[in-house]
Design a protein around this motif. Structure first.
Motif, PDB file in Angstrom:
ATOM      1  N   GLU A  73       0.823  -1.016  -0.332  1.00  0.00           N
ATOM      2  CA  GLU A  73      -0.217   0.395  -0.356  1.00  0.00           C
ATOM      3  C   GLU A  73       0.400   1.067  -0.211  1.00  0.00           C
ATOM      4  N   LYS A  74       1.849   1.210   0.344  1.00  0.00           N
ATOM      5  CA  LYS A  74       3.209   2.424   0.914  1.00  0.00           C
ATOM      6  C   LYS A  74       3.618   2.319  -0.813  1.00  0.00           C
ATOM      7  N   ASN A  75       4.177   1.932  -1.046  1.00  0.00           N
ATOM      8  CA  ASN A  75       5.010   1.500  -2.621  1.00  0.00           C
ATOM      9  C   ASN A  75       4.069   1.332  -3.200  1.00  0.00           C
ATOM     10  N   CYS A  76       3.189   0.625  -3.219  1.00  0.00           N
ATOM     11  CA  CYS A  76       2.568   0.382  -4.627  1.00  0.00           C
ATOM     12  C   CYS A  76       0.968   1.916  -4.911  1.00  0.00           C
ATOM     13  N   SER A  77       0.444   1.682  -4.010  1.00  0.00           N
ATOM     14  CA  SER A  77      -0.376   2.456  -4.395  1.00  0.00           C
ATOM     15  C   SER A  77      -0.560   4.265  -5.617  1.00  0.00           C
ATOM     16  N   LYS A  78       0.283   5.183  -5.157  1.00  0.00           N
ATOM     17  CA  LYS A  78       0.261   6.328  -5.992  1.00  0.00           C
ATOM     18  C   LYS A  78       0.509   5.166  -7.886  1.00  0.00           C
ATOM     19  N   ALA A  79       1.438   4.540  -8.012  1.00  0.00           N
ATOM     20  CA  ALA A  79       1.302   3.558  -9.146  1.00  0.00           C
ATOM     21  C   ALA A  79       0.144   3.345  -9.519  1.00  0.00           C
ATOM     22  N   ILE A  80      -0.396   1.896  -9.645  1.00  0.00           N
ATOM     23  CA  ILE A  80      -1.642   1.085  -9.120  1.00  0.00           C
ATOM     24  C   ILE A  80      -2.386   2.818  -9.835  1.00  0.00           C
ATOM     25  N   ASP A  81      -2.949   3.753  -8.908  1.00  0.00           N
ATOM     26  CA  ASP A  81      -4.390   4.827  -9.274  1.00  0.00           C
ATOM     27  C   ASP A  81      -3.382   4.753 -10.709  1.00  0.00           C
ATOM     28  N   LEU A  82      -2.363   5.442 -11.023  1.00  0.00           N
ATOM     29  CA  LEU A  82      -2.396   6.204 -11.883  1.00  0.00           C
ATOM     30  C   LEU A  82      -2.951   4.954 -13.417  1.00  0.00           C
ATOM     31  N   VAL A  83      -2.376   3.909 -13.144  1.00  0.00           N
ATOM     32  CA  VAL A  83      -2.987   3.119 -14.007  1.00  0.00           C
ATOM     33  C   VAL A  83      -4.486   2.683 -14.269  1.00  0.00           C
ATOM     34  N   LEU A  84      -5.426   2.607 -12.880  1.00  0.00           N
ATOM     35  CA  LEU A  84      -6.102   2.513 -12.860  1.00  0.00           C
ATOM     36  C   LEU A  84      -7.017   4.100 -13.721  1.00  0.00           C
ATOM     37  N   LYS A  85      -6.066   5.054 -13.517  1.00  0.00           N
ATOM     38  CA  LYS A  85      -7.224   6.539 -14.183  1.00  0.00           C
ATOM     39  C   LYS A  85      -7.026   6.471 -15.611  1.00  0.00           C
ATOM     40  N   LYS A  86      -5.918   5.691 -16.454  1.00  0.00           N
ATOM     41  CA  LYS A  86      -6.656   5.832 -17.450  1.00  0.00           C
ATOM     42  C   LYS A  86      -7.491   4.692 -18.289  1.00  0.00           C
ATOM     43  N   PHE A  87      -8.144   5.562 -18.235  1.00  0.00           N
ATOM     44  CA  PHE A  87      -9.496   5.560 -18.956  1.00  0.00           C
ATOM     45  C   PHE A  87      -9.444   5.285 -20.440  1.00  0.00           C
ATOM     46  N   ASP A  88      -8.326   5.351 -21.184  1.00  0.00           N
ATOM     47  CA  ASP A  88      -8.202   4.862 -22.170  1.00  0.00           C
ATOM     48  C   ASP A  88      -8.735   3.434 -23.168  1.00  0.00           C
ATOM     49  N   GLN A  89      -6.882   3.700 -21.782  1.00  0.00           N
ATOM     50  CA  GLN A  89      -6.696   1.913 -22.358  1.00  0.00           C
ATOM     51  C   GLN A  89      -7.528   0.354 -22.265  1.00  0.00           C
ATOM     52  N   THR A  90      -6.836  -0.248 -23.175  1.00  0.00           N
ATOM     53  CA  THR A  90      -7.564  -1.847 -22.824  1.00  0.00           C
ATOM     54  C   THR A  90      -7.365  -2.507 -21.798  1.00  0.00           C
ATOM     55  N   LYS A  91      -8.249  -3.305 -21.644  1.00  0.00           N
ATOM     56  CA  LYS A  91      -7.959  -4.141 -20.041  1.00  0.00           C
ATOM     57  C   LYS A  91      -6.178  -5.142 -20.458  1.00  0.00           C
ATOM     58  N   GLU A  92      -6.003  -5.465 -21.329  1.00  0.00           N
ATOM     59  CA  GLU A  92      -4.564  -6.342 -22.221  1.00  0.00           C
ATOM     60  C   GLU A  92      -3.802  -4.937 -21.450  1.00  0.00           C
ATOM     61  N   GLU A  93      -3.827  -3.509 -21.838  1.00  0.00           N
ATOM     62  CA  GLU A  93      -2.644  -2.682 -21.983  1.00  0.00           C
ATOM     63  C   GLU A  93      -2.743  -2.295 -20.331  1.00  0.00           C
ATOM     64  N   ARG A  94      -4.563  -2.221 -20.080  1.00  0.00           N
ATOM     65  CA  ARG A  94      -4.205  -1.983 -18.462  1.00  0.00           C
ATOM     66  C   ARG A  94      -3.303  -3.572 -17.133  1.00  0.00           C
ATOM     67  N   ASP A  95      -3.625  -4.552 -17.967  1.00  0.00           N
ATOM     68  CA  ASP A  95      -3.281  -5.930 -16.764  1.00  0.00           C
ATOM     69  C   ASP A  95      -1.540  -5.406 -17.074  1.00  0.00           C
ATOM     70  N   LEU A  96      -0.971  -5.120 -18.220  1.00  0.00           N
ATOM     71  CA  LEU A  96       0.690  -5.486 -18.982  1.00  0.00           C
ATOM     72  C   LEU A  96       1.063  -4.379 -17.071  1.00  0.00           C
ATOM     73  N   GLU A  97       0.773  -2.749 -17.508  1.00  0.00           N
ATOM     74  CA  GLU A  97       1.028  -1.792 -16.383  1.00  0.00           C
ATOM     75  C   GLU A  97       1.686  -2.759 -15.198  1.00  0.00           C
ATOM     76  N   LEU A  98       0.057  -3.025 -14.904  1.00  0.00           N
ATOM     77  CA  LEU A  98       0.384  -3.533 -13.870  1.00  0.00           C
ATOM     78  C   LEU A  98       0.850  -4.305 -13.245  1.00  0.00           C
ATOM     79  N   GLU A  99       0.926  -5.407 -14.790  1.00  0.00           N
ATOM     80  CA  GLU A  99       1.991  -6.415 -13.840  1.00  0.00           C
ATOM     81  C   GLU A  99       3.059  -6.146 -14.051  1.00  0.00           C
TER      82      GLU A  99
END
Length: 210
Positions: free
Chosen positions: A60-86
């Motif tokens: 939560e301390k080290n990943c929340s900000k990065a994950i939150d930025l990915v989740l706010k990229k609404f124009d991404q496809t599910k595959e693109e979002r999953d790759l960034e999260l991975e």
């Protein structure tokens, strides 16, 4: 959960039937509660299992900000979002591997390799839900009152099958085909129903969920 069956029933009759059943169940529950009280039986509520918060707190301390930025990229496809999260999860794993051997986070992930995957997924879901509740935006950019695009088409396959249809909602796809069976294909009923056989059609449903 409500189970019911009818050949034809109006909406009003259905609502009244549900209300009738609800009243009956309420009386049964009240009788059970009275019985427990008369017998002096106290319900034992199980305590919540102990949970080690070391790794969840670290993520939560080290990943929340990065994950939150990915989740706010609404124009991404599910595959693109999953790759960034991975990618974020892999980088976090590398950081943990570089910690000292006696670090509690490293010890936990060394003992259970699947732990970081499950806790990272829980954190992602938590942030996703928080975004929906606080910002009113789903991960694909839809508002709370928006539904996925829905399309349906019947008779899409050649007439070798007696019926076919394609349904799609968002990334969920369903292709169903139906071929009418003969009396020898009747399903044998093994229950208290007076009918011992049920004539059915052969239906194949294929799900493709991305």
């Amino acid at each position: 959960m409500i189970e019911a069956g009818a050949n034809q029933l109006s909406e009003q009759d259905t609502i009244e039937a549900i209300d009738f059943g609800y009243e009956a169940v309420t009386e049964l529950i009240k009788s059970q509660e009275d019985l427990l009280k008369d017998l002096g039986i106290k319900q034992i509520k199980p305590s919540d299992p102990e949970e080690d918060k070391t790794l969840p707190s670290y993520l939560e301390k080290n990943c929340s900000k990065a994950i939150d930025l990915v989740l706010k990229k609404f124009d991404q496809t599910k595959e693109e979002r999953d790759l960034e999260l991975e990618k974020i999860k892999t980088e976090t794993q590398s950081k943990i591997d570089s910690l000292k051997d006696d670090n509690q986070v490293k010890v936990l992930t060394s003992e259970n390799e699947k732990l970081i995957h499950s806790d990272f997924k829980k954190l992602t879901k938590k942030l996703m839900r928080s975004q929906i509740i606080n910002d009113g935006k789903r991960v694909d950019g839809r508002d709370l009152d928006e539904v996925r695009k829905i399309s349906a088409s019947a008779g899409i396959l050649p007439k070798r099958v007696h019926g076919s249809a394609l349904f799609q909602r968002g990334l969920t796809q369903v292709l169903s085909t139906t071929t009418l069976g003969t009396p020898s294909d009747a399903q044998e009923m093994d229950d208290l129903n007076p009918s011992t056989e049920k004539l059915t059609s052969t239906t194949i449903i294929s799900l493709h969920i991305q």
